[in-house]
Design a protein around this motif. Sequence first.
Motif, mmCIF file in Angstrom:
data_model
loop_
_atom_site.group_PDB
_atom_site.id
_atom_site.type_symbol
_atom_site.label_atom_id
_atom_site.label_comp_id
_atom_site.label_asym_id
_atom_site.label_seq_id
_atom_site.Cartn_x
_atom_site.Cartn_y
_atom_site.Cartn_z
ATOM 1 N N HIS A 75 0.733 -1.335 0.056
ATOM 2 C CA HIS A 75 0.152 -0.020 -0.018
ATOM 3 C C HIS A 75 0.827 1.344 -0.094
ATOM 4 O O HIS A 75 0.487 2.220 -0.173
ATOM 5 N N ALA A 103 -1.451 -9.749 -2.553
ATOM 6 C CA ALA A 103 -1.097 -8.501 -2.444
ATOM 7 C C ALA A 103 -0.001 -7.910 -3.636
ATOM 8 O O ALA A 103 -0.032 -6.973 -4.174
ATOM 9 N N ARG A 130 -7.248 -7.336 -8.279
ATOM 10 C CA ARG A 130 -8.011 -6.913 -7.171
ATOM 11 C C ARG A 130 -9.409 -7.457 -6.699
ATOM 12 O O ARG A 130 -9.822 -7.864 -5.922
ATOM 13 N N TRP A 180 -5.705 -10.310 2.181
ATOM 14 C CA TRP A 180 -4.262 -9.824 2.309
ATOM 15 C C TRP A 180 -4.099 -8.451 3.512
ATOM 16 O O TRP A 180 -3.159 -8.329 3.573
#
Length: 418
Positions: A75, A103, A130, A180
């Motif tokens: 992220h 991820a 995703r 995840w």
Amino acid sequence: MLRDSPQLTAPELDRRLPVLLLRTNRYPLHHGTLAAIRSLGRAGVEVHAILEPGTTPAGTSKYLHRCHGWGPAPHLGTALARYLDRIATRIGRPALLLPMDDAGAIYIAENAGTLKAGFVFPAQWPSTPRMVADKATLLEAAQRNGIAMPPSRMPATDAELREAVGALGLPLIAKWARSWLLPPGLRSTLLVTTLQQAQRLLARAHDPANQAAGPLILQRRIPPAGGDWFFHGYFDGSSRCLFGGTGRKHVARPADAGHTVAGEWVVNPRLERLAHEIVCTLGYTGVVDLDFRLDAQDDVEDDAEDEGTYHLLDFNPRLGAQFRLFHDRQSLDLVRALHLHQSGRRIPRPRPAPGRTLIVENHYALGSFTRPLTKIRRGRQADELAWWAADDPRPFFVMGKLSLAGALTRARPGRRRR
């Protein structure tokens, strides 16, 4: 090696194309990482990997060319991009970037433009990994496209939860949509046996610390009579399957909601066609791992797979940990097929090896101390072990040490249970 199955000449991989295994979740006992290192390393490919700090089984494999330190979380997109760029500079030439978890697969798809300067990987729609990895959006896509999944509810309140439990029945399966993003200590999938247990999970879903992984999904538990099945495959940009196989899960951990501990390569044309249809319908390309449970209309024997409905349980947009089960008679497997295709080489026609078996020793031993370690259903020896390899023994002993340390920690008096 599969008994009574002569091996054909293995396709030669392009040794000029190194590989970087991208790991983002901390799990030192991930046997799929070790399997990828061994498969590619035995073929003469230079294998790099991003691994957890400390000594891990994969990090001690003689087939690992270089271990790179743990990187920033996905992220933190810019930070991870810079870190991968530094690794690409160290490698010195373009490398095949292979994600080992959801991820990582999501990150590569959504940052392909930044990564393509130093790496090669299958082209992918940025939003697809995703969408399929998130169990909530996967459920919505399945409903739109007529893909069978277990009846499911996503309760937000206690009243909705009580209604869901009444409609689905107990026991049921609970899942976190974005596994995840789970904090340490929470399992992604659980068997729920009481209303109170479901209420505790909903309370955790409302906890700000866990909301990134939500919503909580409750699913009807499909009766186990039809068995648990899986499909692994590699699809090109036109959604053609270039290599793949169907398998049956004989032992799982945990038993009703866990990963494969003992599996077998079982030719199942109906399930293979279904898997191809699902991948094509959802527009996915690359390596995939699909999990199914067969909802049998009647009691199903091992040779009667045409009864009932296969329900899709999970769509994993990356390599499955048990991919070495599908090691064919010419030593071709998923990572080798991927490497051949991404280096511009032809993938030969697969030579299936049905009946081939794989067990994960540490989890298999935990499930039964009465069976010989290398045995599987019908008393057969396993063709592939997740950890032990005579040509690369050290990871097995590191795994044993870490497993023992974990068992002692879990058995410590006064240890708080989650």
